[in-house]
Write a protein that holds these residues in place. Structure first.
Motif, PDB file in Angstrom:
ATOM      1  N   UNK A 140      -5.542  -2.854  -4.653  1.00 34.43           N
ATOM      2  CA  UNK A 140      -5.624  -1.594  -4.832  1.00 34.43           C
ATOM      3  C   UNK A 140      -5.200  -1.312  -6.405  1.00 34.43           C
ATOM      4  N   UNK A 149       2.715   2.654  -1.954  1.00 30.25           N
ATOM      5  CA  UNK A 149       2.772   3.526  -3.205  1.00 30.25           C
ATOM      6  C   UNK A 149       1.318   4.188  -3.360  1.00 30.25           C
ATOM      7  N   UNK A 150       0.286   3.722  -2.612  1.00 26.13           N
ATOM      8  CA  UNK A 150      -1.061   4.147  -2.829  1.00 26.13           C
ATOM      9  C   UNK A 150      -1.194   5.165  -1.598  1.00 26.13           C
ATOM     10  N   UNK A 151      -0.505   5.223  -0.796  1.00 29.83           N
ATOM     11  CA  UNK A 151      -0.745   6.157   0.242  1.00 29.83           C
ATOM     12  C   UNK A 151      -0.672   7.599  -0.315  1.00 29.83           C
ATOM     13  N   UNK A 152      -1.383   8.504   0.594  1.00 31.69           N
ATOM     14  CA  UNK A 152      -1.197  10.031   0.262  1.00 31.69           C
ATOM     15  C   UNK A 152      -0.197  10.508   1.246  1.00 31.69           C
ATOM     16  N   UNK A 200      -8.808  -1.822   0.181  1.00 33.34           N
ATOM     17  CA  UNK A 200      -7.698  -1.552  -0.725  1.00 33.34           C
ATOM     18  C   UNK A 200      -7.953  -0.975  -2.064  1.00 33.34           C
ATOM     19  N   UNK A 221       0.960  -1.180   0.067  1.00 39.20           N
ATOM     20  CA  UNK A 221      -0.050   0.157  -0.130  1.00 39.20           C
ATOM     21  C   UNK A 221       0.990   1.298   0.034  1.00 39.20           C
ATOM     22  N   UNK A 270      -8.600   2.664  -1.424  1.00 43.66           N
ATOM     23  CA  UNK A 270      -7.197   3.408  -1.462  1.00 43.66           C
ATOM     24  C   UNK A 270      -6.593   3.457  -2.820  1.00 43.66           C
ATOM     25  N   UNK A 283      -8.514   6.312  -4.974  1.00 39.17           N
ATOM     26  CA  UNK A 283      -8.028   7.379  -4.660  1.00 39.17           C
ATOM     27  C   UNK A 283      -6.818   8.075  -4.911  1.00 39.17           C
ATOM     28  N   UNK A 284      -5.844   7.147  -4.774  1.00 39.81           N
ATOM     29  CA  UNK A 284      -4.529   7.449  -5.298  1.00 39.81           C
ATOM     30  C   UNK A 284      -4.345   7.642  -6.943  1.00 39.81           C
TER      31      UNK A 284
END
Lengths: 334, 334
Positions: free
Chosen positions: B224, A280-283, B248, A278, B251, B254-255
């Motif tokens: 994701x 890389x998908x986090x903000x 997932x 995750x 997320x 959103x990314x």
DNA sequence: TCGAGCGATGTAATCCTTTACATCGACTTT
DNA sequence: AAAGTCGATGTAAAGGATTACATCGCTCGA
């Protein structure tokens, strides 16, 4: 009702139990016609060899146990995956045990080894279960026990891990390179050798730049919440770069930073550890130290299988490369 | 060397194997003095009963197998935790198997049941392993097999789950209540019953508001990446509210939304499913449908233990409550 | 034609524990 | 004092599969 036994199969196929056994385990040692007849009966009865009996006789369970201290940590999932694949290739199945950091549960799973339910154990925690002490004392490095991730030289168990000190060093160098002088650290528990190593590496890097005294060290437990709790204090101390010893803690910290009305990376740069899927998908996308998770599991299995097959090359410590992955949670100060 | 056996212990303690066995399993049936003497020898030799032999004799392994289709999904971790605790209370240990959605691996773990290595099986996937068919045919609802999460009426296995249709309905109602008319859905694979149920519920809610035709449905795989891939298209279709069938995927979406130069929730509201531990730390905090993950595992174990103990109340389907958790990834349109 | 050699199969011991049943001594009861 | 109890322990039979060794037909060579 109860499962059919090899005796029933033998009777129904008009052969001895030995022949049935051979059909199941060494098909080539049985005549074509006989084999077919036996297999038909096996099929129709739904016969499955009783593994307890087989294990009892052969002393081989064809199974490897992997214990993790916290199954909800996605990091371990990837390690397990790697182990699973390597084990399958070597003819072993993997079962997983979640010890929840509880020594008595660790002991219980370790008993599966002592009692021969599994052929080998890979433990991903940092503590050798007490129950294994006698076994280690007797068999030394030939005991079918391997550690993953948490190398601790004093326990004398083969292990696969990265160079955590160097990784800690790299992380802090990265922050310093971006102009950060007030650096915060959220470590793991003191008992964790990997946390100690990363801390040592981080301090060394700070030292090198004369920033050792400005380092703000806080202790977490690898969970998001544990680092979030430290953020207000760290912000008050004027920290602009934060190195968390796990991605989950980095995420918790970033969340808390925003909660405090600040921004990551505009006000505070944050770097994590593990490179979870995750990350890389986090903000913002997490800057982090990537561990070769799959390969750790894979190599641990290879080490274990080597021991199980009586291999004589006692390669006991394997260090795998890590990598700094730069995304958007860190940036130049100012 | 090799592990000591009960015979050696008996000899060294000057008693019969029966007495040693009794000391291990029924200490109260042995005189105090004898018991102490035996325990001393057990201790000094590091004796551990061979579980294969015990299982062979007693037909009870005191172990429950939980299989998951994807161990890296944190959702299952919480279910496993719940199962583990309940099992421990009932005197069972839990071992976990990761099937990676692979039917042949599922079969292999299922064999652990047929071959009596474990007393019962809880499978968290949607497919009953082929290997279990004969067993189910023979024993019906008395077979020690329970499903978690993915209820599928046709397989005739007791199951613990939420009302996925109602949950899907709630999610879409929430979006509509916020003024969204152009709603996108990212589902799970078609073979997944829970995905079908959620989809049905979602469509029903849309229907109710005359929005059925404007629904944009895309198929994901709970990861994701799979939802991120659909976002550009959904954006092009003018979607303002997005319901992803897993956190997932939320997320990932959103990314991707940010990647497309838009903002969640300013431009697009996103709602997830599962309420993973990280959902509240994500940016923005994820609005999601919470499942009682721990209780699902716990109840599954209770169902299983009931079967194992020959309980006669065949409660076969348990529906647990879900809950809409509103955070900041959804907001009023405009 | 006879025996060696070989492939296919059977016989039976073995792996380690558990547990029904037998035994034994000591104590109670009448 | 004989008979009955009872608690502690021993004896030995499972439990199901594997495998070393024995056996049995055959084929092949001399």
């Amino acid at each position: 009702m109860s499962m059919p036994t090899i005796i029933q199969v033998a009777a129904m196929a008009g052969v001895s139990t030995a022949t049935v056994s051979r059909v199941m385990s060494h098909p080539d040692r049985v005549a074509e016609a006989t084999r077919r007849r036996v297999l038909e009966v096996v099929e129709s009865l739904g016969y499955k060899p009783n593994v307890a009996a087989r294990t009892l006789r052969t002393l081989r369970a064809a199974k490897i146990l992997v214990t993790v201290p916290d199954i909800s940590n996605p990091f371990f999932a990837s390690v397990i995956r790697g182990a699973e694949e390597a084990a399958r290739d070597a003819g072993y199945a993997v079962v997983v045990g979640d010890t929840r950091h509880d020594p008595s549960i660790e002991d219980q799973y370790a008993d599966m080894l002592s009692s021969r339910e599994v052929d080998g154990l890979i433990f991903l925690g940092h503590r050798l279960p007490d129950n294994l002490r006698p076994l280690m004392a007797m068999q030394g490095a030939r005991a079918p026990v391997v550690n993953g991730c948490e190398y601790s030289p004093d326990i004398g168990v083969p292990s696969v891990h990265i160079d955590n000190a160097a990784a800690g060093c790299d992380a802090v160098e990265h922050l310093i390179g971006l102009g950060h002088h007030d650096i915060g650290l959220v470590t793991g528990p003191h008992v964790s050798p990997i946390s100690r190593d990363r801390l040592a590496g981080a301090m060394q890097a700070a030292e090198r730049h004369g920033l050792r005294d400005r380092l703000q060290v806080r202790v977490g437990d690898y969970s998001a919440q544990s680092s979030a709790d430290h953020v207000p204090d760290l912000v008050a101390q004027g920290v602009t770069g934060l190195f968390c010893f796990s991605d989950e803690m980095a995420m918790g910290a970033i969340s808390a930073i925003r909660q405090a009305g600040l921004s990551c990376p505009d006000d505070i740069s944050v770097i994590g550890f593990d490179d979870l899927p995750l990350a890389r998908f986090f903000q913002p996308g997490l800057t982090t130290i990537a561990q070769p998770k799959g390969r750790i599991g894979q190599q641990a299995v290879e080490l274990l299988v080597n021991i199980l097959q009586g291999g004589d090359s006692p390669v006991s410590q394997i260090t795998l490369p890590h990598e700094l992955v730069v995304r958007s949670s860190t940036r130049l100060i100012g």
